[in-house]
Design an enzyme around this catalytic site. Structure first.
Site, PDB file in Angstrom:
ATOM      1  N   LYS A   1       0.866  -1.197   0.000  1.00  0.00           N
ATOM      2  CA  LYS A   1       0.000   0.000   0.000  1.00  0.00           C
ATOM      3  C   LYS A   1       0.896   1.238   0.000  1.00  0.00           C
ATOM      4  O   LYS A   1       1.763   1.403   0.879  1.00  0.00           O
ATOM      5  CB  LYS A   1      -0.893  -0.042   1.241  1.00  0.00           C
ATOM      6  CG  LYS A   1      -2.140   0.798   1.134  1.00  0.00           C
ATOM      7  CD  LYS A   1      -3.059   0.498   2.318  1.00  0.00           C
ATOM      8  CE  LYS A   1      -4.346   1.297   2.265  1.00  0.00           C
ATOM      9  NZ  LYS A   1      -5.137   1.115   3.495  1.00  0.00           N
TER      10      LYS A   1
HETATM   11  O1  G3P Z   1      -9.054   2.272   4.136  1.00  0.00           O
HETATM   12  C1  G3P Z   1      -8.960   3.600   4.544  1.00  0.00           C
HETATM   13  C2  G3P Z   1      -9.707   3.759   5.796  1.00  0.00           C
HETATM   14  O2  G3P Z   1      -9.090   3.000   6.784  1.00  0.00           O
HETATM   15  C3  G3P Z   1      -9.957   5.110   6.265  1.00  0.00           C
HETATM   16  O3  G3P Z   1     -11.135   5.019   6.953  1.00  0.00           O
HETATM   17  O4  G3P Z   1     -12.829   5.724   8.533  1.00  0.00           O
HETATM   18  O5  G3P Z   1     -10.413   6.325   8.917  1.00  0.00           O
HETATM   19  O6  G3P Z   1     -11.718   7.432   7.110  1.00  0.00           O
HETATM   20  P1  G3P Z   1     -11.549   6.178   7.938  1.00  0.00           P
END
Ligand code: G3P
Length: 218
Positions: free
Chosen positions: A87
């Protein structure tokens, strides 16, 4: 649409995997820290533990922000297990690294995508997946789903093989909308995946069926 779970929590990963519908896992440094996984070796061991639960792509994120560092880290991550996807953040050094890994046949997930221009650049570099962050766009009053639709159109115009991996998914409607828009993959928390199963009429109907069966069968 493939279902990935977006967590480093092994219990959540096991629960989703046991449902039989899990295709892969995504993680990021914040998710690792949330589970208390710190220190280089512990982090690497945790990726292997995840790979041993799920038979599918597992995204492991580099910390370096320069090309040489990303290549060094990414090659090491990819050597841990055949299912590791490296990633890489959407920065220009990251684009160079994606091109490098693409030429070597190492799978990549370009993360922190917030515009269709970024998605186009990552596809040109040969990214296996790109991760547009739906929820974080919604958080700043911008429709994250519009971005998925724009990227779908661009990728279809030119038959790019890069897969759209809708990320920062927060709830079941995000999942349903991503499926409507033709996202290749969605990654979300266990709560959003579990919530897809819920409907009060299902619960009521089942209650009624079981009650009627009990009436007739003692
Ligand atoms: O895959 C990306 C994700 O982990 C971000 O999610 O909820 O932290 O915006 P969030």
């Amino acid at each position: 649409m493939k279902f990935f779970i977006d967590t480093a929590n092994l219990n959540h990963i096991k629960e989703a995997n046991d449902l039989g519908i899990l295709d892969g896992v995504t993680t990021n440094p914040s998710l690792m820290a949330k589970e208390g996984i710190t220190g280089q070796q512990n982090i690497l061991d945790h990726y292997v533990a995840i790979c041993n639960i799920v038979d599918g792509p597992v995204s492991a994120e580099v910390i370096s922000t320069d090309f040489e560092g990303m290549v060094r880290e990414g090659e090491h991550l990819a050597s841990l297990h055949k299912n590791i996807v490296v990633k890489i953040p959407m920065i220009l050094e990251g684009i160079k690294a994606i091109k490098y890994f693409s030429a070597k046949g190492i799978k990549t997930n370009c993360t922190l995508i917030f515009s269709s221009g970024q998605a186009l650049l990552a596809a040109k570099a040969g990214a296996t997946y790109i991760s547009p962050f739906l929820g974080r766009l919604d958080d700043v009053s911008t429709n994250g789903l519009d971005l998925i639709a724009q990227i779908r159109l661009i990728y279809d115009n030119y038959a790019f093989n890069t897969q759209i991996l809708a990320a920062s998914v927060r709830h079941p409607m995000h999942i349903i909308n991503c499926a409507e828009l033709g996202s290749d993959v969605m990654t979300g928390p266990l709560s959003a995946i579990r919530a897809l199963a819920n409907h009060p009429l299902t619960d009521l109907g089942l209650q009624q069926f079981l009650a009627d069966h009990a009436k007739g069968n003692g």
